[in-house]
Design a protein around this motif. Sequence first.
Motif, PDB file in Angstrom:
ATOM      1  N   GLN A  42      -0.932 -14.216  -8.611  1.00 35.05           N
ATOM      2  CA  GLN A  42      -0.914 -13.050  -9.443  1.00 35.05           C
ATOM      3  C   GLN A  42      -2.138 -12.237  -9.137  1.00 35.05           C
ATOM      4  N   PHE A  43      -3.219 -12.962  -8.550  1.00 37.80           N
ATOM      5  CA  PHE A  43      -4.502 -12.245  -8.562  1.00 37.80           C
ATOM      6  C   PHE A  43      -5.243 -11.988  -7.027  1.00 37.80           C
ATOM      7  N   SER A  44      -4.721 -13.083  -6.060  1.00 34.92           N
ATOM      8  CA  SER A  44      -5.505 -13.164  -4.990  1.00 34.92           C
ATOM      9  C   SER A  44      -5.183 -12.016  -4.167  1.00 34.92           C
ATOM     10  N   GLU A  45      -6.175 -11.440  -3.388  1.00 31.80           N
ATOM     11  CA  GLU A  45      -5.911 -10.173  -2.574  1.00 31.80           C
ATOM     12  C   GLU A  45      -5.631 -10.728  -0.971  1.00 31.80           C
ATOM     13  N   ASN A  46      -5.321 -11.979  -0.843  1.00 30.20           N
ATOM     14  CA  ASN A  46      -5.193 -12.806   0.492  1.00 30.20           C
ATOM     15  C   ASN A  46      -3.967 -13.785   0.113  1.00 30.20           C
ATOM     16  N   SER A  47      -2.957 -13.270   0.858  1.00 33.94           N
ATOM     17  CA  SER A  47      -1.710 -14.320   0.679  1.00 33.94           C
ATOM     18  C   SER A  47      -1.874 -15.571   1.448  1.00 33.94           C
ATOM     19  N   ASP A  48      -2.833 -15.975   1.935  1.00 30.16           N
ATOM     20  CA  ASP A  48      -2.987 -17.202   2.408  1.00 30.16           C
ATOM     21  C   ASP A  48      -3.742 -17.933   1.216  1.00 30.16           C
ATOM     22  N   ILE A  49      -2.857 -18.641   0.471  1.00 29.46           N
ATOM     23  CA  ILE A  49      -3.372 -19.547  -0.463  1.00 29.46           C
ATOM     24  C   ILE A  49      -3.805 -20.734  -0.454  1.00 29.46           C
ATOM     25  N   SER A  50      -2.635 -21.530   0.420  1.00 29.18           N
ATOM     26  CA  SER A  50      -2.967 -22.907   0.745  1.00 29.18           C
ATOM     27  C   SER A  50      -3.774 -23.406   2.068  1.00 29.18           C
ATOM     28  N   ARG A  51      -4.848 -23.663   2.209  1.00 27.87           N
ATOM     29  CA  ARG A  51      -5.601 -23.614   3.496  1.00 27.87           C
ATOM     30  C   ARG A  51      -5.989 -24.967   3.463  1.00 27.87           C
TER      31      ARG A  51
END
Length: 310
Positions: free
Chosen positions: A190-199
Motif C-alpha cells: 500500500q505505501f512503499s515507493e519501491n516495488s522490491d518488497i521481499s529482499r
Amino acid sequence: MGCGIKTENISENIKINLTDNKLGYSYAQMLIPAVSESQIITNTYSASIWDSYIDRDKNITYKDNFYNDLKNYYKELVVLKKLAGKNNITLSESQKSDALKLSKTFYDENAANSEEFKGLSQEECDNVFLDYFLVMKAKKELIAKNVKEVSESEARIMDFNVIEVSDYNLATDLLNRLNNGENCVKLATQFSENSDISRSVELNNEPEDIKSALGVLEDGGVSPILTNKGKYILYKCVKSNDEEATKKNKEKIKNERESAYLLNMYNDFVKSNPIDINDSEFDKVCKNAFFTIAGKDFFTLWAEDNNGGL
C-alpha cells in the motif's frame, strides 16, 4: 579444465616455451590433457559446439576459447610446478602410487596402441599424471596457508520484507503499525515507493549503520527507521539466517578469494620469472586435439578417483 583456476586475468607476460625444458613435455604428452578436455566438451555439447560463437562481434568461437583455456592450463602447470619446488611441496609415496595407477589406466586404454599417441612411453605418461597431482597439491596447500577462511558472519544472508517512503512522519506511523502486529507485506504493497518488497540481504556488504541495525534482528523483528538516499526504510526480518543462501554465498566468496590469491601469486611470480612460448608447437597441439580416445580421459580419471584424495 586444468588446475581448476580462473586464469583469464593472468598477466600476458606468462608465456610458455614447450621445447626448452620449462615444461619438459613431448608433443604426445601435451596431447593428453588437450584431447581429454576436447572430448569432455564434445561429449557434453556435441561436435557442433566448436564452431558456435561465444562472441560473434569479436569473431570468437568455442574452439578459439578452448585454445585459450588450453594455453592457460599450461600457464598454471608451469607456474605451480615452480612454486611447488619453491615451497618444498612434494608428493607422498601414497600419492605417487595413486597417480601412477591412473596413468597406467590411461595408457592401457588410450595410448598403448594409438597412432595419435605414437612414441609415448608409459614413463612419459606417468610424468604427466605425477605433475598434475603435484600442482593440485601445491594449489591446495598454498591456499590453505595463505587464504583466510570465510566465516558464517561474512557470508550471512538475511531475508526481509521492506518498506521505503519519503515522508518521515509516515515512516514513524508505519513503524508503530508494524510493532503492533500489522502485516508488513500489506503495508508495503500500500505505501512503499519501491516495488522490491521481499529482499535477500548480504549483511556484510551493507553500510555499517544498516549492518548493525539488521544484524541483531531475529525472525519477525522490525528495524528502527533507517535512511538511505533520502528514503526512510523499515525492515521486517523474515529469516535471520537463510542457511541455504548463506552456504552458497560462503562458497562464492571462498572461490573469489582463492582465485584472487592465485592470480596475484601467478602475476607476481612471472614478473621475475618470464616464460616464453613456442607458438608453432603449441598450435600443433591445438589443431590435433580433436580425435576420439577409446577409454576414460585424463580429467575424468582424476575426478572419479576423488581428485586423487587431495
